[in-house]
Write an enzyme that holds these catalytic residues in place. Structure first.
Site, PDB file in Angstrom:
ATOM      1  N   LYS A 210      19.068  10.493  82.308  1.00 48.43           N
ATOM      2  CA  LYS A 210      17.620  10.304  82.448  1.00 48.43           C
ATOM      3  C   LYS A 210      17.053  11.146  83.596  1.00 48.43           C
ATOM      4  CE  LYS A 210      17.021   7.276  79.090  1.00 48.43           C
ATOM      5  NZ  LYS A 210      16.249   7.549  77.882  1.00 48.43           N
TER       6      LYS A 210
ATOM      7  N   TYR B 199      24.156   7.099  82.260  1.00 47.51           N
ATOM      8  CA  TYR B 199      22.768   6.910  81.809  1.00 47.51           C
ATOM      9  C   TYR B 199      21.778   7.501  82.831  1.00 47.51           C
ATOM     10  CZ  TYR B 199      18.579   4.298  80.369  1.00 47.51           C
ATOM     11  OH  TYR B 199      17.321   3.934  79.977  1.00 47.51           O
TER      12      TYR B 199
ATOM     13  N   ALA C  76      13.621   7.641  71.450  1.00 49.20           N
ATOM     14  CA  ALA C  76      15.009   7.495  70.990  1.00 49.20           C
ATOM     15  C   ALA C  76      15.938   7.632  72.196  1.00 49.20           C
ATOM     16  CB  ALA C  76      15.325   8.561  69.948  1.00 49.20           C
ATOM     17  N   GLY C  77      16.896   6.759  72.305  1.00 49.05           N
ATOM     18  CA  GLY C  77      17.825   6.832  73.423  1.00 49.05           C
ATOM     19  C   GLY C  77      18.710   5.608  73.456  1.00 49.05           C
TER      20      GLY C  77
ATOM     21  N   ILE D 225      10.486  -0.145  72.390  1.00 49.46           N
ATOM     22  CA  ILE D 225       9.321   0.476  73.028  1.00 49.46           C
ATOM     23  C   ILE D 225       8.584   1.397  72.044  1.00 49.46           C
ATOM     24  CG2 ILE D 225       8.583   2.020  74.900  1.00 49.46           C
ATOM     25  CD1 ILE D 225      11.070   1.031  76.498  1.00 49.46           C
TER      26      ILE D 225
ATOM     27  N   ASP E 152      17.879  11.950  62.855  1.00 49.26           N
ATOM     28  CA  ASP E 152      18.722  11.690  64.033  1.00 49.26           C
ATOM     29  C   ASP E 152      18.373  12.759  65.064  1.00 49.26           C
ATOM     30  OD1 ASP E 152      20.725  11.467  65.934  1.00 49.26           O
ATOM     31  OD2 ASP E 152      22.348  11.268  64.468  1.00 49.26           O
TER      32      ASP E 152
ATOM     33  N   THR F  33      13.887  -5.554  74.649  1.00 50.13           N
ATOM     34  CA  THR F  33      13.956  -4.860  73.353  1.00 50.13           C
ATOM     35  C   THR F  33      15.339  -5.115  72.737  1.00 50.13           C
ATOM     36  OG1 THR F  33      14.950  -2.885  74.314  1.00 50.13           O
ATOM     37  CG2 THR F  33      12.545  -2.933  74.261  1.00 50.13           C
TER      38      THR F  33
HETATM   39  N1  NAP Z   1      14.730  -1.384  77.147  1.00 44.23           N
HETATM   40  C1  NAP Z   1      14.855  -0.999  78.416  1.00 44.23           C
HETATM   41  O1  NAP Z   1      15.122  -1.843  79.300  1.00 44.23           O
HETATM   42  C2  NAP Z   1      14.638   0.435  78.810  1.00 44.23           C
HETATM   43  C3  NAP Z   1      14.432   0.719  80.169  1.00 44.23           C
HETATM   44  C4  NAP Z   1      14.257   2.053  80.551  1.00 44.23           C
HETATM   45  C5  NAP Z   1      14.276   3.061  79.609  1.00 44.23           C
HETATM   46  N2  NAP Z   1      14.491   2.753  78.302  1.00 44.23           N
HETATM   47  C6  NAP Z   1      14.520   3.854  77.357  1.00 44.23           C
HETATM   48  O2  NAP Z   1      13.467   3.677  76.432  1.00 44.23           O
HETATM   49  C7  NAP Z   1      13.851   4.193  75.152  1.00 44.23           C
HETATM   50  C8  NAP Z   1      13.671   3.096  74.108  1.00 44.23           C
HETATM   51  O3  NAP Z   1      14.459   1.987  74.502  1.00 44.23           O
HETATM   52  P1  NAP Z   1      14.457   0.626  73.666  1.00 44.23           P
HETATM   53  O4  NAP Z   1      15.041  -0.392  74.580  1.00 44.23           O
HETATM   54  O5  NAP Z   1      13.146   0.428  73.031  1.00 44.23           O
HETATM   55  O6  NAP Z   1      15.584   0.994  72.556  1.00 44.23           O
HETATM   56  P2  NAP Z   1      15.949   0.282  71.188  1.00 44.23           P
HETATM   57  O7  NAP Z   1      15.392  -1.085  71.084  1.00 44.23           O
HETATM   58  O8  NAP Z   1      17.428   0.458  71.038  1.00 44.23           O
HETATM   59  O9  NAP Z   1      15.229   1.232  70.108  1.00 44.23           O
HETATM   60  C9  NAP Z   1      15.648   2.576  70.014  1.00 44.23           C
HETATM   61  C10 NAP Z   1      14.928   3.258  68.890  1.00 44.23           C
HETATM   62  O10 NAP Z   1      15.366   4.612  68.839  1.00 44.23           O
HETATM   63  C11 NAP Z   1      16.019   4.881  67.582  1.00 44.23           C
HETATM   64  N3  NAP Z   1      17.104   5.784  67.878  1.00 44.23           N
HETATM   65  C12 NAP Z   1      18.183   5.576  68.674  1.00 44.23           C
HETATM   66  N4  NAP Z   1      18.982   6.648  68.666  1.00 44.23           N
HETATM   67  C13 NAP Z   1      18.412   7.556  67.853  1.00 44.23           C
HETATM   68  C14 NAP Z   1      18.765   8.845  67.419  1.00 44.23           C
HETATM   69  N5  NAP Z   1      19.914   9.445  67.808  1.00 44.23           N
HETATM   70  N6  NAP Z   1      17.927   9.515  66.598  1.00 44.23           N
HETATM   71  C15 NAP Z   1      16.777   8.935  66.186  1.00 44.23           C
HETATM   72  N7  NAP Z   1      16.392   7.711  66.541  1.00 44.23           N
HETATM   73  C16 NAP Z   1      17.211   7.028  67.364  1.00 44.23           C
HETATM   74  C17 NAP Z   1      16.431   3.508  67.057  1.00 44.23           C
HETATM   75  O11 NAP Z   1      16.562   3.437  65.632  1.00 44.23           O
HETATM   76  P3  NAP Z   1      17.937   3.824  64.888  1.00 44.23           P
HETATM   77  O12 NAP Z   1      19.037   3.084  65.603  1.00 44.23           O
HETATM   78  O13 NAP Z   1      17.744   3.413  63.472  1.00 44.23           O
HETATM   79  O14 NAP Z   1      18.083   5.303  65.028  1.00 44.23           O
HETATM   80  C18 NAP Z   1      15.231   2.682  67.530  1.00 44.23           C
HETATM   81  O15 NAP Z   1      14.130   2.902  66.676  1.00 44.23           O
HETATM   82  C19 NAP Z   1      15.294   4.681  75.314  1.00 44.23           C
HETATM   83  O16 NAP Z   1      15.284   6.051  75.602  1.00 44.23           O
HETATM   84  C20 NAP Z   1      15.792   3.908  76.531  1.00 44.23           C
HETATM   85  O17 NAP Z   1      16.821   4.588  77.221  1.00 44.23           O
HETATM   86  C21 NAP Z   1      14.668   1.462  77.872  1.00 44.23           C
END
Ligand code: NAP
Length: 292
Positions: A182, A178, A115-116, A39, A87, A213
């Site tokens: 949130k 989780y 980030a999450g 995202i 981080d 993602t």
């Molecule tokens: N995908 C879903 O279905 C969904 C639904 C609801 C909410 N969300 C929320 O939306 C956000 C993004 O989700 P996503 O699915 O796009 O995740 P993703 O594909 O895993 O991408 C996460 C991004 O955050 C970075 N990151 C993770 N932990 C970090 C840390 N401790 N410090 C700095 N950077 C960090 C990762 O890079 P590095 O690993 O290199 O740090 C990556 O760039 C999250 O908060 C997730 O909980 C996602």
């Protein structure tokens, strides 16, 4: 569409990269945490395509650098992206990365924290260490980003967005740690909205449903069957759709931005009749469990 009461959003117009429904507000300088994939990457792409100078932050330097190059290659106007490894769980490290980004691009108009992590499992399979790891990434991380970005955001005024989840508004089987992280993040944003508005900072929270993602693929590896069946019926959005809904939502006045019309209806129903939503969800779970 609601009038944005926050006058500091840069009013410049730009060619819309994401379709006719995406707003034409241009953010001159933006910071995106978690900007290397998923995202956050889609948000950074949309902003840079619209001409913003975007600082992207994540832990792993190589994919972060690669993302910055690709985003810059497709940027519009004066848009560009630059990588700042950090981080979010490391308060001092995030503050240092924010100082570097501010020294490079100037103070941000928009900070989006994506980030999450999610590692869904049944409550009985989780330990308190799992809970702590999830809280550190999703809640403490957002706390650190807020504290580190705030001195820069207040320089000219701006917008701070944290990414929570639909699961923070409507609890879902398999997401005990989780959903708690949130829901806590949504509560944090609600307080920050009140405390930071006088400082010229508009705080919003993005609550996405399931989004396709790399993080979601990772999540699917540990997802209980019930969680998979429950979430499968809700459909899967693309990161690009969520980025578009976020940018559109920032033009309005709703502080909780929920992508997807049916998800917004579900959240509204929960507000009006929480007991009904609870009964419907549990009845559906019982039906799914009987299908074993
Ligand atoms: N995908 C879903 O279905 C969904 C639904 C609801 C909410 N969300 C929320 O939306 C956000 C993004 O989700 P996503 O699915 O796009 O995740 P993703 O594909 O895993 O991408 C996460 C991004 O955050 C970075 N990151 C993770 N932990 C970090 C840390 N401790 N410090 C700095 N950077 C960090 C990762 O890079 P590095 O690993 O290199 O740090 C990556 O760039 C999250 O908060 C997730 O909980 C996602």
């Amino acid at each position: 569409m609601f009038a944005n009461p926050f006058a500091f959003a840069d009013p410049l117009e730009f060619a819309d990269p994401f379709g006719k429904d995406v707003p034409l507000t241009r953010w001159s300088t933006a910071w995106v945490f978690g900007g290397s994939q998923g995202i956050g990457r889609a948000v950074a792409e949309a902003l840079a395509a619209g001409g913003s100078r975007v600082a992207i932050f994540a832990r792993r330097p190589e994919p972060l650098e690669a993302a910055a190059l690709e985003i810059s290659a497709h940027a519009g106007g004066d848009g560009s992206a630059q990588a700042f490894p950090a981080d979010v769980e490391d308060a001092l490290g995030v503050a240092a990365a924010c100082d570097k980004a501010a020294a490079t691009f100037g103070p941000p108009r928009l900070v989006v924290n994506c980030a999450g992590r999610a590692r869904p499992r049944r409550f009985v399979e989780l330990t308190v260490e799992d809970l702590r790891a999830t809280l550190r990434a999703n809640l403490e991380g957002a706390w650190n980003v807020s504290q580190a970005a705030l001195p820069h955001l207040t320089e000219r005024g701006g917008t701070l967005v944290h990414t929570a989840s639909l699961a923070g508004l409507i609890g879902v089987y398999g997401y005990s740690d989780y959903a708690a992280s949130k829901a806590g993040l949504i509560a944090l944003c609600e307080v920050l909205r009140q405390e930071l508005e006088p400082k010229g900072v508009d705080v919003r929270v993005l609550c996405p449903p399931d989004v396709d993602t790399p993080g979601f693929s990772e999540e699917n590896r540990s997802k209980p069957r019930e969680t998979r069946l429950l979430s499968g019926s809700g459909g899967l959005l693309t990161a690009r759709e969520v980025a578009g809904d976020l940018l559109k939502g920032l033009e309005g006045s709703r502080w909780q931005i929920v992508p997807g019309r049916t998800n917004r209806l579900a959240v509204r129903l929960k507000g009006i009749a929480p007991g009904l939503v609870d009964r419907l969800l549990r009845a559906r779970l019982r039906r799914l469990q009987r299908q074993d």
